[in-house]
Write a protein that holds these residues in place. Structure first.
Motif, PDB file in Angstrom:
ATOM      1  N   GLN A  12       0.833  -1.203   0.000  1.00 41.46           N
ATOM      2  CA  GLN A  12       0.000   0.000   0.000  1.00 41.46           C
ATOM      3  C   GLN A  12       0.869   1.255   0.000  1.00 41.46           C
ATOM      4  O   GLN A  12       0.585   2.218  -0.712  1.00 41.46           O
ATOM      5  CB  GLN A  12      -0.948   0.006   1.198  1.00 41.46           C
ATOM      6  CG  GLN A  12      -2.047  -1.011   1.109  1.00 41.46           C
ATOM      7  CD  GLN A  12      -2.869  -1.083   2.392  1.00 41.46           C
ATOM      8  OE1 GLN A  12      -2.551  -0.449   3.392  1.00 41.46           O
ATOM      9  NE2 GLN A  12      -3.932  -1.875   2.348  1.00 41.46           N
ATOM     10  N   VAL A  15       2.425   1.778  -3.451  1.00 43.17           N
ATOM     11  CA  VAL A  15       1.433   2.314  -4.389  1.00 43.17           C
ATOM     12  C   VAL A  15       1.193   3.796  -4.123  1.00 43.17           C
ATOM     13  O   VAL A  15       1.116   4.600  -5.057  1.00 43.17           O
ATOM     14  CB  VAL A  15       0.121   1.497  -4.327  1.00 43.17           C
ATOM     15  CG1 VAL A  15      -1.009   2.201  -5.062  1.00 43.17           C
ATOM     16  CG2 VAL A  15       0.352   0.102  -4.903  1.00 43.17           C
ATOM     17  N   ARG A  19       1.845   6.751  -6.772  1.00 41.25           N
ATOM     18  CA  ARG A  19       0.800   7.695  -7.176  1.00 41.25           C
ATOM     19  C   ARG A  19       1.237   9.137  -6.955  1.00 41.25           C
ATOM     20  O   ARG A  19       0.953  10.010  -7.765  1.00 41.25           O
ATOM     21  CB  ARG A  19      -0.493   7.412  -6.417  1.00 41.25           C
ATOM     22  CG  ARG A  19      -1.216   6.194  -6.928  1.00 41.25           C
ATOM     23  CD  ARG A  19      -2.512   5.991  -6.194  1.00 41.25           C
ATOM     24  NE  ARG A  19      -3.228   4.852  -6.734  1.00 41.25           N
ATOM     25  CZ  ARG A  19      -4.123   4.167  -6.067  1.00 41.25           C
ATOM     26  NH1 ARG A  19      -4.434   4.511  -4.823  1.00 41.25           N
ATOM     27  NH2 ARG A  19      -4.738   3.151  -6.632  1.00 41.25           N
ATOM     28  N   ASP A  85      -7.158   9.341 -11.642  1.00 37.80           N
ATOM     29  CA  ASP A  85      -7.350   7.953 -11.241  1.00 37.80           C
ATOM     30  C   ASP A  85      -6.170   7.155 -11.779  1.00 37.80           C
ATOM     31  O   ASP A  85      -5.974   7.073 -12.997  1.00 37.80           O
ATOM     32  CB  ASP A  85      -8.673   7.425 -11.806  1.00 37.80           C
ATOM     33  CG  ASP A  85      -8.976   6.020 -11.331  1.00 37.80           C
ATOM     34  OD1 ASP A  85      -8.495   5.634 -10.251  1.00 37.80           O
ATOM     35  OD2 ASP A  85      -9.699   5.302 -12.056  1.00 37.80           O
ATOM     36  N   VAL A  86      -5.380   6.598 -10.891  1.00 42.04           N
ATOM     37  CA  VAL A  86      -4.178   5.854 -11.281  1.00 42.04           C
ATOM     38  C   VAL A  86      -4.215   4.466 -10.662  1.00 42.04           C
ATOM     39  O   VAL A  86      -4.434   4.324  -9.458  1.00 42.04           O
ATOM     40  CB  VAL A  86      -2.896   6.595 -10.831  1.00 42.04           C
ATOM     41  CG1 VAL A  86      -1.657   5.754 -11.115  1.00 42.04           C
ATOM     42  CG2 VAL A  86      -2.781   7.945 -11.500  1.00 42.04           C
ATOM     43  N   GLU A  87      -4.005   3.460 -11.489  1.00 47.11           N
ATOM     44  CA  GLU A  87      -3.891   2.071 -11.043  1.00 47.11           C
ATOM     45  C   GLU A  87      -2.450   1.639 -11.237  1.00 47.11           C
ATOM     46  O   GLU A  87      -1.948   1.631 -12.367  1.00 47.11           O
ATOM     47  CB  GLU A  87      -4.831   1.178 -11.843  1.00 47.11           C
ATOM     48  CG  GLU A  87      -6.303   1.418 -11.555  1.00 47.11           C
ATOM     49  CD  GLU A  87      -6.694   1.078 -10.134  1.00 47.11           C
ATOM     50  OE1 GLU A  87      -6.140   0.106  -9.569  1.00 47.11           O
ATOM     51  OE2 GLU A  87      -7.542   1.802  -9.576  1.00 47.11           O
ATOM     52  N   VAL A  88      -1.790   1.294 -10.154  1.00 44.74           N
ATOM     53  CA  VAL A  88      -0.382   0.905 -10.181  1.00 44.74           C
ATOM     54  C   VAL A  88      -0.282  -0.615 -10.139  1.00 44.74           C
ATOM     55  O   VAL A  88      -0.946  -1.271  -9.337  1.00 44.74           O
ATOM     56  CB  VAL A  88       0.373   1.518  -8.984  1.00 44.74           C
ATOM     57  CG1 VAL A  88       1.827   1.073  -8.984  1.00 44.74           C
ATOM     58  CG2 VAL A  88       0.268   3.037  -8.998  1.00 44.74           C
ATOM     59  N   SER A  89       0.576  -1.158 -11.021  1.00 47.97           N
ATOM     60  CA  SER A  89       0.854  -2.583 -11.053  1.00 47.97           C
ATOM     61  C   SER A  89       2.349  -2.768 -11.269  1.00 47.97           C
ATOM     62  O   SER A  89       2.836  -2.646 -12.402  1.00 47.97           O
ATOM     63  CB  SER A  89       0.048  -3.266 -12.174  1.00 47.97           C
ATOM     64  OG  SER A  89       0.357  -4.635 -12.225  1.00 47.97           O
ATOM     65  N   ALA A  93       1.855   1.692 -14.588  1.00 52.54           N
ATOM     66  CA  ALA A  93       0.591   2.223 -14.080  1.00 52.54           C
ATOM     67  C   ALA A  93      -0.221   2.766 -15.246  1.00 52.54           C
ATOM     68  O   ALA A  93       0.331   3.171 -16.278  1.00 52.54           O
ATOM     69  CB  ALA A  93       0.845   3.330 -13.059  1.00 52.54           C
ATOM     70  N   SER A  94      -1.540   2.767 -15.085  1.00 57.98           N
ATOM     71  CA  SER A  94      -2.460   3.355 -16.057  1.00 57.98           C
ATOM     72  C   SER A  94      -3.221   4.458 -15.355  1.00 57.98           C
ATOM     73  O   SER A  94      -3.572   4.332 -14.175  1.00 57.98           O
ATOM     74  CB  SER A  94      -3.451   2.304 -16.565  1.00 57.98           C
ATOM     75  OG  SER A  94      -2.775   1.302 -17.288  1.00 57.98           O
ATOM     76  N   GLY A  95      -3.479   5.543 -16.093  1.00 55.85           N
ATOM     77  CA  GLY A  95      -4.172   6.649 -15.463  1.00 55.85           C
ATOM     78  C   GLY A  95      -5.110   7.378 -16.392  1.00 55.85           C
ATOM     79  O   GLY A  95      -4.987   7.311 -17.622  1.00 55.85           O
TER      80      GLY A  95
END
Length: 189
Positions: A12, A15, A19, A85-89, A93-95
């Motif tokens: 967490q 991430v 972000r 809105d950001v998704e971290v992997s 990441a995609s935003g």
């Protein structure tokens, strides 16, 4: 006090840090646009990034030259970032970044305000030198072109207006001497 951070808490935290770094990249990009600072805008992209704003698609160098040239034709611009809105992997990441942009063209009775609202659909990567944009597509949601109606503000010299020539107050921070003294001592004026 001995604090043990569990593995899910570490993830967490990782991430959240990612972000925050991505948010700073987006802010640097926007600041580079509004202050007409191509180096700052360019630093937001990886060298091999792909950028597509509809009227230009290609490399970061080409895009920044295009954007800086287009924005320089306006008297002023102001881009406001909305929700991000950001998704971290892992290291990717995609935003989706919402924005509202204002552009002033012309002067006096001929002045027009151009408003554009849209979104940046981004892919980010941290390749060991920090998070940067790897791919970006700009989506336009709506736009308006209206006669400017702020002559009162433009003719009142008591207001502080932004500059795009490297002399903006946010860059210079040339506070009056008393403000600088109070700031260092924590005093309120």
């Amino acid at each position: 006090m001995n604090m043990v951070i569990e593995s899910d808490e570490r993830e967490q935290l990782r991430v959240l840090v990612a972000r925050d770094a991505i948010h700073r990249v987006v802010c640097g990009y926007i600041r580079g646009q509004d202050r007409l600072d191509p180096d700052l805008q360019r630093r937001s992209f990886h060298d091999d990034a792909y950028v597509d704003c509809g009227v230009y698609a290609g490399s970061p160098e080409g895009y920044v030259a295009f954007a800086q040239g287009a924005l320089a034709k306006y008297e002023a611009s102001h881009h406001l970032i909305g929700q991000i809105d950001v998704e971290v992997s892992g290291q990717r990441a995609s935003g989706e970044v919402y924005f509202l942009a204002w552009h002033r063209s012309g002067r006096g009775a001929q002045a027009m305000d151009v408003f554009i609202a849209g979104r940046y659909i981004d892919e980010y990567e941290d390749r060991g030198n920090g998070w940067k944009i790897a791919a970006r597509r700009e989506i336009m949601d709506w736009g308006r072109k209206l006669p400017a109606a702020d002559e009162f503000f433009r003719t009142n010299l008591q207001f502080h207006f932004g500059r795009r020539d490297g002399n903006d107050f946010s860059t210079l921070r040339d506070w009056p001497e008393q403000a600088a003294v109070n700031s260092k001592s924590g005093m309120q004026t």
